[in-house]
Write an enzyme that holds these catalytic residues in place. Structure first.
Site, short mmCIF file in Angstrom:
data_model
loop_
_atom_site.label_atom_id
_atom_site.label_comp_id
_atom_site.label_asym_id
_atom_site.label_seq_id
_atom_site.Cartn_x
_atom_site.Cartn_y
_atom_site.Cartn_z
N ASP A 65 32.39 16.78 1.89
CA ASP A 65 32.13 15.62 2.39
C ASP A 65 30.94 15.72 3.34
O ASP A 65 31.11 16.23 4.37
CB ASP A 65 33.36 14.87 2.98
CG ASP A 65 33.07 13.42 3.70
OD1 ASP A 65 31.93 13.16 3.65
OD2 ASP A 65 33.95 12.93 3.88
N TYR A 158 22.53 0.27 5.58
CA TYR A 158 21.90 1.14 4.71
C TYR A 158 20.43 1.40 5.02
O TYR A 158 19.92 2.39 5.14
CB TYR A 158 21.86 0.51 3.26
CG TYR A 158 21.33 1.34 2.13
CD1 TYR A 158 22.12 2.53 1.56
CD2 TYR A 158 20.10 1.25 1.61
CE1 TYR A 158 21.75 3.30 0.48
CE2 TYR A 158 19.82 1.88 0.71
CZ TYR A 158 20.37 2.96 -0.04
OH TYR A 158 19.92 3.58 -1.02
N LYS A 162 18.51 4.78 6.06
CA LYS A 162 17.34 5.60 5.34
C LYS A 162 16.22 5.50 6.24
O LYS A 162 15.38 6.49 6.00
CB LYS A 162 17.24 4.59 4.04
CG LYS A 162 18.42 4.75 3.19
CD LYS A 162 18.68 6.12 2.59
CE LYS A 162 19.62 6.17 1.48
NZ LYS A 162 20.02 7.55 1.17
P1 NAP Z 1 25.29 7.17 -7.28
O1 NAP Z 1 25.21 7.36 -8.67
O2 NAP Z 1 26.33 6.31 -6.71
O3 NAP Z 1 25.73 8.84 -6.93
C1 NAP Z 1 26.03 8.87 -5.51
C2 NAP Z 1 26.27 10.49 -5.27
O4 NAP Z 1 26.48 10.70 -4.03
C3 NAP Z 1 27.72 10.90 -6.08
O5 NAP Z 1 27.35 12.16 -6.75
C4 NAP Z 1 28.55 11.06 -4.95
O6 NAP Z 1 29.47 12.02 -5.32
C5 NAP Z 1 27.81 11.43 -3.68
N1 NAP Z 1 28.55 11.16 -2.61
C6 NAP Z 1 28.66 9.89 -2.04
N2 NAP Z 1 29.43 10.22 -0.95
C7 NAP Z 1 29.50 11.40 -0.67
C8 NAP Z 1 29.87 12.44 0.53
N3 NAP Z 1 30.54 11.76 1.49
N4 NAP Z 1 29.79 13.38 0.37
C9 NAP Z 1 29.28 14.15 -0.75
N5 NAP Z 1 28.85 13.51 -1.65
C10 NAP Z 1 28.87 12.10 -1.73
O7 NAP Z 1 24.11 6.90 -6.52
P2 NAP Z 1 22.49 7.18 -6.82
O8 NAP Z 1 21.97 5.95 -7.24
O9 NAP Z 1 22.34 8.44 -7.69
O10 NAP Z 1 22.01 7.57 -5.49
C11 NAP Z 1 21.71 8.84 -4.90
C12 NAP Z 1 20.84 8.56 -3.55
O11 NAP Z 1 19.62 7.90 -4.04
C13 NAP Z 1 21.63 8.07 -2.46
O12 NAP Z 1 21.38 8.69 -1.06
C14 NAP Z 1 21.11 6.51 -2.53
O13 NAP Z 1 21.20 5.93 -1.28
C15 NAP Z 1 19.46 6.99 -3.05
N6 NAP Z 1 18.85 5.69 -3.66
C16 NAP Z 1 19.28 5.19 -4.94
C17 NAP Z 1 18.75 4.08 -5.26
C18 NAP Z 1 19.31 3.63 -6.93
O14 NAP Z 1 18.60 2.54 -6.95
N7 NAP Z 1 20.29 4.00 -7.42
C19 NAP Z 1 17.68 3.51 -4.66
C20 NAP Z 1 17.16 4.05 -3.52
C21 NAP Z 1 18.02 5.30 -2.91
P3 NAP Z 1 31.22 11.89 -5.58
O15 NAP Z 1 31.14 10.57 -6.86
O16 NAP Z 1 31.54 12.98 -6.02
O17 NAP Z 1 31.90 11.16 -4.37
#
Ligand code: NAP
Length: 249
Positions: A65, A158, A162
């Site tokens: 975590d 958030y 960020k």
């Molecule tokens: P996602 O599909 O929800 O995946 C999130 C990942 O983070 C999962 O692998 C999850 O692992 C892991 N995670 C969450 N809490 C955690 C913790 N406490 N310790 C370790 N792992 C943890 O999200 P995503 O869209 O790929 O986002 C990835 C990154 O991109 C994030 O930082 C997000 O803020 C950023 N982002 C995303 C978007 C977008 O539009 N999708 C836009 C801007 C920025 P588990 O499932 O194993 O817990």
């Protein structure tokens, strides 16, 4: 352009799903050994590991975590024990808990700050000693967000996290430049992952009208930019690259 990561070890946090998963696969394809970090999705992390191994690279999956400093120390130790080195850290793990501030409960604030901002401190600090000891440079790439640049309604927690990641990135680039360790951030816009999967059709349409490319991005399109920063971009540090299809927030 040189995108060869043979002999390098990369830790990707939150690599079980979404952008982290796509990044782990892209770095592995470039030849890196990958430490797949996950928190809750152990099965999905094992699938990423199997996919990397099937393509001929090495991988290790480690539950940690990122909001826990001791978990991050254990993650860094596992990487060193298994692969003997750490060259690249991708701080990608993140969550959302959106709400207007008037309704935002203390735990919605603190869970997002603890995971998205303190998690970046925890993992970076945990890898810093081995990275410096190797004396062979390194790459740290933080996954921020356009929300951290422009702000966003319902995302005070958030956006604050960020925005903090962006300031952290610029500060650390200055601290580590003399050791040939580059520190950069990517700021994705709206990317098709589980995180954006719950957007209502109405919200989605509103968003699409504000993206010049007229579509959401794919996780692989963010991973490509991370791969560039992790491999060939040797004279880029302290920067934030938006991967948002030209989004006007
Ligand atoms: P996602 O599909 O929800 O995946 C999130 C990942 O983070 C999962 O692998 C999850 O692992 C892991 N995670 C969450 N809490 C955690 C913790 N406490 N310790 C370790 N792992 C943890 O999200 P995503 O869209 O790929 O986002 C990835 C990154 O991109 C994030 O930082 C997000 O803020 C950023 N982002 C995303 C978007 C977008 O539009 N999708 C836009 C801007 C920025 P588990 O499932 O194993 O817990």
């Amino acid at each position: 352009m040189k995108m060869d990561l043979k002999g390098k070890t990369a830790i990707v946090t939150g690599a079980s799903r979404g952008i982290g998963r796509a990044t782990a696969l892209a770095l592995a394809k470039a030849g890196a050994d990958i430490v797949i970090n996950y928190n809750r999705s152990g099965e999905a992390a094992e699938e990423v590991k199997a996919e990397i191994e099937a393509a001929g690279s090495r991988a290790l999956s480690v539950r940690a975590d990122v909001s826990s400093y001791s978990d991050c120390e254990a993650l860094a130790s596992a990487a060193i024990d298994h692969f003997k080195r750490i060259d690249i850290l991708i701080n990608n793990a993140g969550i959302t808990a959106d709400n207007l501030l008037i309704r935002m409960k203390p735990d919605e604030w603190s869970s997002v700050i603890d995971t998205n901002l303190t998690g970046v401190y925890n993992c970076t600090r945990a890898v810093m000693r081995p990275l410096l000891k190797q004396k062979s440079g390194g790459r740290i790439i933080n996954v921020a967000s356009v929300s951290g640049i422009y702000g966003n309604t319902g995302q005070a927690n958030y956006a604050a996290a960020k925005g903090g990641v962006i300031a952290f990135t610029k500060s650390l680039a200055k601290e580590l430049g003399s050791r040939s360790i580059t520190v950069n951030a990517v700021a994705p816009g709206f990317i098709e992952t589980d995180m954006t999967g719950e957007l209502t059709e109405q919200f989605r349409e509103g968003v699409l009208s504000r993206i010049a490319l007229g579509r959401l991005g794919r996780a692989e399109e963010v991973a490509e930019v991370i791969l560039f920063l992790a491999s060939s971009a040797s004279y880029v540090t302290g920067q934030v690259i938006a991967v948002d299809g030209c989004l006007a927030l």
